[in-house]
Design a protein around this motif. Structure first.
Motif, PDB file in Angstrom:
ATOM      1  N   ASP A 187       0.808  -1.223   0.000  1.00  0.00           N
ATOM      2  CA  ASP A 187       0.000   0.000   0.000  1.00  0.00           C
ATOM      3  C   ASP A 187       0.840   1.271   0.000  1.00  0.00           C
ATOM      4  N   VAL A 188       2.011   1.203  -0.657  1.00  0.00           N
ATOM      5  CA  VAL A 188       2.854   2.386  -0.828  1.00  0.00           C
ATOM      6  C   VAL A 188       2.672   2.904  -2.251  1.00  0.00           C
ATOM      7  N   SER A 241       8.866   0.815   2.813  1.00  0.00           N
ATOM      8  CA  SER A 241       7.460   0.996   3.185  1.00  0.00           C
ATOM      9  C   SER A 241       7.319   1.515   4.610  1.00  0.00           C
ATOM     10  N   ARG A 242       8.158   1.011   5.521  1.00  0.00           N
ATOM     11  CA  ARG A 242       8.074   1.492   6.904  1.00  0.00           C
ATOM     12  C   ARG A 242       8.606   2.914   7.013  1.00  0.00           C
ATOM     13  N   GLN A 260       5.879   5.059   5.784  1.00  0.00           N
ATOM     14  CA  GLN A 260       4.821   5.123   6.796  1.00  0.00           C
ATOM     15  C   GLN A 260       5.207   6.052   7.938  1.00  0.00           C
ATOM     16  N   ASP A 261       6.490   6.042   8.314  1.00  0.00           N
ATOM     17  CA  ASP A 261       6.959   6.844   9.441  1.00  0.00           C
ATOM     18  C   ASP A 261       7.366   8.264   9.053  1.00  0.00           C
ATOM     19  N   ARG A 319      10.589  -4.411   9.629  1.00  0.00           N
ATOM     20  CA  ARG A 319       9.578  -4.640   8.584  1.00  0.00           C
ATOM     21  C   ARG A 319      10.193  -5.389   7.406  1.00  0.00           C
TER      22      ARG A 319
END
Length: 309
Positions: free
Chosen positions: A43-44, A258-259, A262-263, A285
């Motif tokens: 979902d990136v 991706s992490r 997200q961050d 991750r």
């Protein structure tokens, strides 16, 4: 958007026919393609920049990108043939024979490269696309043109048997690493690039001296480490029953990115203020998603819905 820049090809995977003969099944692949697909599944917002043929294999690549929510509007399409990589599996580990002469991916030049929209915040490079000219020089020049205001990650994914001119390759790689923020290597890659003398930290520091802010080193069953000029962080490998290792490193990279996405870490300004310890959740991750990939056949990264947190 994270833009993955590099090879998209067809892996010819060995299989057995009903009569017991060896056959080869065409599957979409390539290190950079695999990372783009893994990012889409996580979902990136991700896209792929690559030379892709109009042949049937090229159309398969484009369909697969769409099915995995990856943008394909920056692809460079041509009537040249697609690259084929014949996969040889032994005890779950993969080696490859590449058929790449005059292919759509290999014959890219800087003049083919599109201007990038402002939405592209991160560039990811690596794989065999950094070896085979003229595309390898095109990607290096493209990084020099577009990388200054973006976060840049590189995974050289060294394949010594594919390198015909090690001197030119090392020089190109050094130029690109000097313009990067994050370099991810396996322990074998690290030895090839900086030499085998010294312990892991000393070798990582030699890599950092080439210009990147962070070096991530994957250590197989021993997990992974991240180094910066002031320290390091380590994560354990996630346990998995290994079916094969196809796409494992590519998925690890997607997990890391991706992490970080997200961050909120994928901007040059934010990244400059981070330490190696700040990237430990991203490595965690990466290890998590890589473990899922090796537990099933082929480059089949997980979807976000398959992750626990």
């Amino acid at each position: 958007m994270i833009l993955c820049c590099g090879e998209a090809l067809i892996d010819m995977i060995p299989a057995r026919t009903a009569e017991g003969q060896t056959a080869y099944v065409p599957c979409t692949g390539g290190a950079i393609f695999n990372t783009a697909v893994a990012l889409g599944r996580l979902d990136v917002d991700a896209g792929l920049l690559s030379g892709v043929s109009h042949d049937s294999f090229g159309e398969l690549l484009v369909r697969t990108l769409a099915e995995n929510k990856v943008h394909s509007d920056l692809l460079v399409r041509s009537n040249r043939l697609s690259t084929l990589a014949v996969v040889h599996l032994k005890d779950g580990s993969a080696t490859y024979s590449f058929y790449d002469e005059n292919s759509a991916g290999r014959m890219l030049t800087l003049a083919d490269m599109p201007a990038l929209p402002a939405s592209v915040s991160t560039l990811y490079f690596g794989g065999i696309s950094l070896v085979a000219e003229p595309a390898a020089d095109a990607y290096a020049d493209f990084l020099a043109r577009e990388g200054a205001e973006r976060v840049v990650m590189i995974d050289p994914n060294i394949r010594p048997g594919f390198i015909s001119d090690a001197t030119a390759y090392r020089a190109r790689l050094d130029r690109m690493i000097a313009l990067s923020d994050i370099v991810k290597v396996s322990d074998e890659d690290l030895d090839w690039i900086v030499g085998e003398d010294g312990d892991l930290e000393q070798k990582a520091q030699r890599m950092l001296s080439k210009g990147a802010q962070f070096v991530i080193v994957t250590l197989g069953a021993e997990g992974a480490m991240v180094f910066d000029a002031g320290g390091s962080g380590k994560v354990a490998a996630h346990r998995a029953t290994v079916v094969d290792t196809v796409g494992a490193g590519d998925t690890f990279n997607a997990g890391v990115l991706s992490r970080m996405f997200q961050d909120g870490q994928l901007s040059p300004e934010v990244l400059k203020g981070l330490s190696a310890q700040d990237l430990v959740p991203a490595l965690t991750r990466g290890a998590q998603v890589a473990a899922i990939t090796v537990s099933r056949a082929g480059a089949n990264p997980p979807w976000a819905s398959e992750l626990d947190g």
